[in-house]
Write a protein that holds these residues in place. Structure first.
Motif, PDB file in Angstrom:
ATOM      1  N   MET A   1      -6.259 -35.977 -43.335  1.00  0.00           N
ATOM      2  CA  MET A   1      -6.943 -34.724 -43.031  1.00  0.00           C
ATOM      3  C   MET A   1      -6.507 -33.674 -44.041  1.00  0.00           C
ATOM      4  SD  MET A   1      -4.927 -33.163 -39.779  1.00  0.00           S
ATOM      5  CE  MET A   1      -3.341 -32.398 -40.023  1.00  0.00           C
ATOM      6  N   ILE A   2      -7.246 -32.574 -44.057  1.00  0.00           N
ATOM      7  CA  ILE A   2      -6.876 -31.437 -44.895  1.00  0.00           C
ATOM      8  C   ILE A   2      -6.320 -30.344 -43.994  1.00  0.00           C
ATOM      9  CG2 ILE A   2      -7.708 -29.631 -46.446  1.00  0.00           C
ATOM     10  CD1 ILE A   2      -9.831 -31.612 -47.421  1.00  0.00           C
ATOM     11  N   SER A   3      -5.140 -29.874 -44.368  1.00  0.00           N
ATOM     12  CA  SER A   3      -4.495 -28.769 -43.656  1.00  0.00           C
ATOM     13  C   SER A   3      -3.785 -27.896 -44.692  1.00  0.00           C
ATOM     14  CB  SER A   3      -3.485 -29.313 -42.637  1.00  0.00           C
ATOM     15  OG  SER A   3      -2.845 -28.255 -41.957  1.00  0.00           O
ATOM     16  N   ASP A   4      -3.976 -26.616 -44.603  1.00  0.00           N
ATOM     17  CA  ASP A   4      -3.342 -25.676 -45.541  1.00  0.00           C
ATOM     18  C   ASP A   4      -3.617 -26.045 -46.996  1.00  0.00           C
ATOM     19  OD1 ASP A   4      -2.164 -24.241 -43.409  1.00  0.00           O
ATOM     20  OD2 ASP A   4      -0.475 -25.627 -43.358  1.00  0.00           O
ATOM     21  N   ASP A   5      -4.855 -26.404 -47.303  1.00  0.00           N
ATOM     22  CA  ASP A   5      -5.280 -26.753 -48.664  1.00  0.00           C
ATOM     23  C   ASP A   5      -4.522 -27.945 -49.253  1.00  0.00           C
ATOM     24  OD1 ASP A   5      -7.221 -24.745 -48.738  1.00  0.00           O
ATOM     25  OD2 ASP A   5      -5.749 -23.251 -49.399  1.00  0.00           O
ATOM     26  N   HIS A   6      -4.063 -28.833 -48.369  1.00  0.00           N
ATOM     27  CA  HIS A   6      -3.391 -30.056 -48.794  1.00  0.00           C
ATOM     28  C   HIS A   6      -3.847 -31.212 -47.912  1.00  0.00           C
ATOM     29  CE1 HIS A   6      -0.644 -27.180 -50.693  1.00  0.00           C
ATOM     30  NE2 HIS A   6      -0.324 -28.180 -51.496  1.00  0.00           N
ATOM     31  N   VAL A   7      -3.815 -32.402 -48.486  1.00  0.00           N
ATOM     32  CA  VAL A   7      -4.103 -33.609 -47.707  1.00  0.00           C
ATOM     33  C   VAL A   7      -2.827 -34.028 -46.997  1.00  0.00           C
ATOM     34  CG1 VAL A   7      -4.807 -36.028 -47.808  1.00  0.00           C
ATOM     35  CG2 VAL A   7      -5.899 -34.347 -49.317  1.00  0.00           C
ATOM     36  N   TRP A   8      -2.971 -34.340 -45.719  1.00  0.00           N
ATOM     37  CA  TRP A   8      -1.877 -34.874 -44.908  1.00  0.00           C
ATOM     38  C   TRP A   8      -2.280 -36.260 -44.431  1.00  0.00           C
ATOM     39  CZ3 TRP A   8       1.645 -31.789 -41.289  1.00  0.00           C
ATOM     40  CH2 TRP A   8       1.956 -30.527 -41.822  1.00  0.00           C
ATOM     41  N   ALA A   9      -1.322 -37.169 -44.357  1.00  0.00           N
ATOM     42  CA  ALA A   9      -1.522 -38.466 -43.724  1.00  0.00           C
ATOM     43  C   ALA A   9      -0.865 -38.390 -42.342  1.00  0.00           C
ATOM     44  CB  ALA A   9      -0.901 -39.580 -44.551  1.00  0.00           C
ATOM     45  N   CYS A  10      -1.588 -38.822 -41.321  1.00  0.00           N
ATOM     46  CA  CYS A  10      -1.130 -38.671 -39.940  1.00  0.00           C
ATOM     47  C   CYS A  10      -1.150 -40.017 -39.213  1.00  0.00           C
ATOM     48  CB  CYS A  10      -2.044 -37.716 -39.182  1.00  0.00           C
ATOM     49  SG  CYS A  10      -2.381 -36.178 -40.058  1.00  0.00           S
ATOM     50  N   PHE A  11      -0.042 -40.368 -38.599  1.00  0.00           N
ATOM     51  CA  PHE A  11       0.055 -41.558 -37.749  1.00  0.00           C
ATOM     52  C   PHE A  11       0.195 -41.036 -36.330  1.00  0.00           C
ATOM     53  CE2 PHE A  11       2.235 -44.725 -35.282  1.00  0.00           C
ATOM     54  CZ  PHE A  11       1.793 -45.944 -35.760  1.00  0.00           C
ATOM     55  N   GLU A  12      -0.755 -41.361 -35.478  1.00  0.00           N
ATOM     56  CA  GLU A  12      -0.735 -40.862 -34.100  1.00  0.00           C
ATOM     57  C   GLU A  12      -1.064 -41.993 -33.152  1.00  0.00           C
ATOM     58  OE1 GLU A  12      -3.666 -37.784 -34.599  1.00  0.00           O
ATOM     59  OE2 GLU A  12      -2.113 -36.313 -35.038  1.00  0.00           O
ATOM     60  N   GLU A  13      -0.222 -42.141 -32.123  1.00  0.00           N
ATOM     61  CA  GLU A  13      -0.414 -43.236 -31.192  1.00  0.00           C
ATOM     62  C   GLU A  13       0.173 -42.880 -29.823  1.00  0.00           C
ATOM     63  OE1 GLU A  13       0.367 -48.031 -31.026  1.00  0.00           O
ATOM     64  OE2 GLU A  13       1.536 -46.835 -32.422  1.00  0.00           O
ATOM     65  N   MET A  14      -0.560 -43.243 -28.782  1.00  0.00           N
ATOM     66  CA  MET A  14      -0.068 -43.112 -27.421  1.00  0.00           C
ATOM     67  C   MET A  14       0.804 -44.334 -27.157  1.00  0.00           C
ATOM     68  SD  MET A  14       0.000 -41.258 -24.746  1.00  0.00           S
ATOM     69  CE  MET A  14      -1.386 -40.340 -24.167  1.00  0.00           C
ATOM     70  N   LEU A  15       2.048 -44.110 -26.783  1.00  0.00           N
ATOM     71  CA  LEU A  15       2.974 -45.214 -26.579  1.00  0.00           C
ATOM     72  C   LEU A  15       2.957 -45.698 -25.135  1.00  0.00           C
ATOM     73  CD1 LEU A  15       6.098 -43.916 -28.534  1.00  0.00           C
ATOM     74  CD2 LEU A  15       4.272 -45.400 -29.340  1.00  0.00           C
ATOM     75  N   PRO A  16       2.914 -47.013 -24.957  1.00  0.00           N
ATOM     76  CA  PRO A  16       3.025 -47.538 -23.598  1.00  0.00           C
ATOM     77  C   PRO A  16       4.451 -47.332 -23.088  1.00  0.00           C
ATOM     78  CG  PRO A  16       2.947 -49.332 -25.175  1.00  0.00           C
ATOM     79  CD  PRO A  16       2.732 -48.055 -25.948  1.00  0.00           C
ATOM     80  N   HIS A  17       4.603 -47.288 -21.796  1.00  0.00           N
ATOM     81  CA  HIS A  17       5.929 -47.100 -21.196  1.00  0.00           C
ATOM     82  C   HIS A  17       6.873 -48.198 -21.688  1.00  0.00           C
ATOM     83  CE1 HIS A  17       8.873 -45.659 -18.387  1.00  0.00           C
ATOM     84  NE2 HIS A  17       9.051 -46.894 -17.950  1.00  0.00           N
ATOM     85  N   GLY A  18       8.042 -47.805 -22.159  1.00  0.00           N
ATOM     86  CA  GLY A  18       9.036 -48.765 -22.617  1.00  0.00           C
ATOM     87  C   GLY A  18       8.807 -49.292 -24.022  1.00  0.00           C
ATOM     88  N   ALA A  19       7.930 -48.640 -24.788  1.00  0.00           N
ATOM     89  CA  ALA A  19       7.653 -49.076 -26.158  1.00  0.00           C
ATOM     90  C   ALA A  19       8.932 -49.026 -26.992  1.00  0.00           C
ATOM     91  CB  ALA A  19       6.587 -48.193 -26.783  1.00  0.00           C
ATOM     92  N   ASP A  20       9.070 -49.967 -27.907  1.00  0.00           N
ATOM     93  CA  ASP A  20      10.245 -50.062 -28.766  1.00  0.00           C
ATOM     94  C   ASP A  20      10.027 -49.235 -30.027  1.00  0.00           C
ATOM     95  OD1 ASP A  20      12.468 -50.709 -30.243  1.00  0.00           O
ATOM     96  OD2 ASP A  20      12.091 -52.866 -30.250  1.00  0.00           O
ATOM     97  N   LEU A  21      10.655 -48.091 -30.073  1.00  0.00           N
ATOM     98  CA  LEU A  21      10.529 -47.196 -31.220  1.00  0.00           C
ATOM     99  C   LEU A  21      11.077 -47.856 -32.484  1.00  0.00           C
ATOM    100  CD1 LEU A  21       9.455 -44.381 -31.843  1.00  0.00           C
ATOM    101  CD2 LEU A  21      11.730 -43.482 -31.382  1.00  0.00           C
ATOM    102  N   GLY A  22      12.007 -48.782 -32.328  1.00  0.00           N
ATOM    103  CA  GLY A  22      12.568 -49.504 -33.463  1.00  0.00           C
ATOM    104  C   GLY A  22      11.541 -50.353 -34.188  1.00  0.00           C
ATOM    105  N   GLU A  23      10.490 -50.766 -33.497  1.00  0.00           N
ATOM    106  CA  GLU A  23       9.404 -51.516 -34.129  1.00  0.00           C
ATOM    107  C   GLU A  23       8.290 -50.602 -34.611  1.00  0.00           C
ATOM    108  OE1 GLU A  23       7.956 -54.527 -31.496  1.00  0.00           O
ATOM    109  OE2 GLU A  23       9.919 -55.485 -31.311  1.00  0.00           O
ATOM    110  N   ILE A  24       8.026 -49.552 -33.876  1.00  0.00           N
ATOM    111  CA  ILE A  24       6.916 -48.649 -34.184  1.00  0.00           C
ATOM    112  C   ILE A  24       7.216 -47.779 -35.399  1.00  0.00           C
ATOM    113  CG2 ILE A  24       5.589 -46.680 -33.304  1.00  0.00           C
ATOM    114  CD1 ILE A  24       5.956 -48.016 -30.501  1.00  0.00           C
ATOM    115  N   LEU A  25       8.430 -47.279 -35.504  1.00  0.00           N
ATOM    116  CA  LEU A  25       8.779 -46.358 -36.584  1.00  0.00           C
ATOM    117  C   LEU A  25       8.626 -46.981 -37.979  1.00  0.00           C
ATOM    118  CD1 LEU A  25       9.569 -43.439 -36.881  1.00  0.00           C
ATOM    119  CD2 LEU A  25      11.947 -44.098 -36.602  1.00  0.00           C
ATOM    120  N   PRO A  26       9.135 -48.188 -38.232  1.00  0.00           N
ATOM    121  CA  PRO A  26       8.911 -48.775 -39.568  1.00  0.00           C
ATOM    122  C   PRO A  26       7.430 -49.017 -39.864  1.00  0.00           C
ATOM    123  CG  PRO A  26      10.628 -49.974 -38.397  1.00  0.00           C
ATOM    124  CD  PRO A  26      10.022 -49.003 -37.423  1.00  0.00           C
TER     125      PRO A  26
END
Length: 125
Positions: free
Chosen positions: A80-105
């Motif tokens: 998307m474009i924000s403040d005259d710059h392109v941003w890359a955005c990763f957005e996800e609804m996490l299921p209960h108990g999701a392993d952030l150790g797998e999602i973050l990488p």
């Protein structure tokens, strides 16, 4: 534990050097800056690669074409474009108990890949 604290701890566990600044966490990977913004919704995870490309009147059409091409190809990551710059955005609804150790990488690699694809698409337009 709040999500921002989980993100900070997981980044440190994985060998990153994150810095907490008020309501966000910033860190670098492969010379690309990343940003986690604290959110009231603890089941929602979002990570950003901000300011990956500057947008002006002279390149706006080409930037939109490259963004659209990447957004059609990538899943979970959107540009998307924000403040005259392109941003890359990763957005996800996490299921209960999701392993952030797998999602973050996965999120980090996806943002990095989307930035590379954006540059490649920009050369094609």
């Amino acid at each position: 534990m709040r999500m921002i604290e989980k993100v900070m701890a997981e980044l440190q566990k994985q060998g990153f050097v994150p810095q907490r600044e008020d309501d966000c966490v910033v860190f670098k990977y492969q010379m690309l800056g990343y940003l986690y913004l604290d959110d009231e919704d603890e089941d929602y995870f979002s990570l950003y690669a901000p300011y990956i490309f500057e947008v002006g009147e002279d390149n706006l059409g080409d930037v939109y074409a490259a963004i659209n091409a990447v957004n059609k190809d990538m899943k979970v990551v959107k540009l998307m474009i924000s403040d005259d710059h392109v941003w890359a955005c990763f957005e996800e609804m996490l299921p209960h108990g999701a392993d952030l150790g797998e999602i973050l990488p996965y999120a980090i690699a996806s943002l990095f890949r989307s930035r590379q694809q954006f540059y490649e698409k920009l050369k094609e337009v």
